[in-house]
Design a protein around this motif. Structure first.
Motif, PDB file in Angstrom:
ATOM      1  N   UNK A   1      49.453  29.452  31.432  1.00  0.00           N
ATOM      2  CA  UNK A   1      49.367  30.268  32.646  1.00  0.00           C
ATOM      3  C   UNK A   1      47.907  30.371  33.105  1.00  0.00           C
ATOM      4  N   UNK A   2      47.012  30.672  32.173  1.00  0.00           N
ATOM      5  CA  UNK A   2      45.592  30.727  32.507  1.00  0.00           C
ATOM      6  C   UNK A   2      45.097  29.358  32.945  1.00  0.00           C
ATOM      7  N   UNK A   3      45.511  28.319  32.236  1.00  0.00           N
ATOM      8  CA  UNK A   3      45.102  26.959  32.596  1.00  0.00           C
ATOM      9  C   UNK A   3      45.515  26.629  34.028  1.00  0.00           C
ATOM     10  N   UNK A   4      46.700  27.061  34.416  1.00  0.00           N
ATOM     11  CA  UNK A   4      47.177  26.822  35.776  1.00  0.00           C
ATOM     12  C   UNK A   4      46.285  27.514  36.809  1.00  0.00           C
ATOM     13  N   UNK A   5      45.909  28.767  36.553  1.00  0.00           N
ATOM     14  CA  UNK A   5      45.020  29.497  37.472  1.00  0.00           C
ATOM     15  C   UNK A   5      43.650  28.814  37.565  1.00  0.00           C
ATOM     16  N   UNK A   6      43.133  28.385  36.427  1.00  0.00           N
ATOM     17  CA  UNK A   6      41.826  27.724  36.410  1.00  0.00           C
ATOM     18  C   UNK A   6      41.886  26.399  37.170  1.00  0.00           C
ATOM     19  N   UNK A   7      42.929  25.637  36.940  1.00  0.00           N
ATOM     20  CA  UNK A   7      43.103  24.355  37.640  1.00  0.00           C
ATOM     21  C   UNK A   7      43.210  24.580  39.145  1.00  0.00           C
ATOM     22  N   UNK A   8      43.958  25.618  39.552  1.00  0.00           N
ATOM     23  CA  UNK A   8      44.104  25.919  40.983  1.00  0.00           C
ATOM     24  C   UNK A   8      42.754  26.248  41.618  1.00  0.00           C
ATOM     25  N   UNK A   9      41.936  27.020  40.929  1.00  0.00           N
ATOM     26  CA  UNK A   9      40.607  27.364  41.461  1.00  0.00           C
ATOM     27  C   UNK A   9      39.736  26.112  41.577  1.00  0.00           C
ATOM     28  N   UNK A  10      39.801  25.234  40.585  1.00  0.00           N
ATOM     29  CA  UNK A  10      39.017  23.999  40.635  1.00  0.00           C
ATOM     30  C   UNK A  10      39.468  23.127  41.815  1.00  0.00           C
ATOM     31  N   UNK A  11      40.767  23.003  42.022  1.00  0.00           N
ATOM     32  CA  UNK A  11      41.285  22.210  43.145  1.00  0.00           C
ATOM     33  C   UNK A  11      40.874  22.814  44.482  1.00  0.00           C
ATOM     34  N   UNK A  12      40.952  24.119  44.562  1.00  0.00           N
ATOM     35  CA  UNK A  12      40.559  24.815  45.795  1.00  0.00           C
ATOM     36  C   UNK A  12      39.111  24.487  46.152  1.00  0.00           C
ATOM     37  N   UNK A  13      38.230  24.523  45.161  1.00  0.00           N
ATOM     38  CA  UNK A  13      36.817  24.199  45.418  1.00  0.00           C
ATOM     39  C   UNK A  13      36.627  22.730  45.780  1.00  0.00           C
ATOM     40  N   UNK A  14      37.331  21.851  45.077  1.00  0.00           N
ATOM     41  CA  UNK A  14      37.220  20.427  45.390  1.00  0.00           C
ATOM     42  C   UNK A  14      37.702  20.153  46.809  1.00  0.00           C
TER      43      UNK A  14
END
Length: 190
Positions: free
Chosen positions: A166-179
């Protein structure tokens, strides 16, 4: 612009990281807090001021602050006004002339603590980034958008290793948003 005055409340280190600290700022009513990432040298500088170690009275920020107060009529203030790619942005400005200079946020906090320069944040940014404050809390909350990309990457690897998906999903989403934001900015450049 509407703004909120901030007060330095403390500094702590991030567990598992020897070179990163967290500055905790609170509003004047001590009802909400803002956490800002800083480097190890800044954690040391702020800790000296928090403990009121006498040597700070002959250190550069304090000496320059006293000279400015004695020899000038300059009224300085600092405003934290945005967050970009996990980094808060701030300006040091003359409250009379509105002349501004960019300043690293951790340096702005040090300036505020050592020279009594008022530190503010835009109300909108504070509402978006702050969390309720409790002096009983042992940990510090950090919004994902206030963490550097490299820290997000390391946290993602750790979350996956610990099977915290669940945390990994949130972190991945934030990284994609920035990219995506970076790619959109690049595509608009001539």
């Amino acid at each position: 612009m509407s703004k909120v005055r901030l007060v330095f409340n403390g500094i702590s280190e991030i567990v598992g990281s020897d070179d990163i600290g967290v500055i905790v700022l609170v509003d004047e009513s001590y009802s909400r807090q803002l956490s800002i990432i800083c480097d190890k040298p800044m954690t040391i500088m702020l800790e000296l001021r928090k403990r009121q170690v006498p040597v700070t009275q002959v250190m550069l920020p304090e000496v320059l602050g006293r000279i400015l107060n004695i020899q000038t009529e300059v009224h300085l203030e600092v405003l934290i006004n945005e967050i970009v790619d996990g980094q808060y942005k701030a300006v040091l400005y003359n409250a009379d002339t509105l002349d501004t200079e960019m300043i690293r946020v951790s340096d702005a906090v040090l300036l505020s603590v050592s020279c009594h320069v008022p530190l503010y944040i835009s109300t909108e940014l504070f509402k978006r980034q702050s969390v309720p404050f409790s002096d009983k809390d042992k940990g510090v909350a950090l919004p994902l958008n206030s963490i550097s990309f490299d820290m997000l990457k390391a946290a993602l690897e750790k979350a996956i290793g610990e099977e915290n998906y669940e945390l990994a999903s949130h972190l991945r989403d934030e990284m994609r948003k920035r990219e995506n934001a970076r790619n959109n900015t690049k595509s608009k450049e001539p």
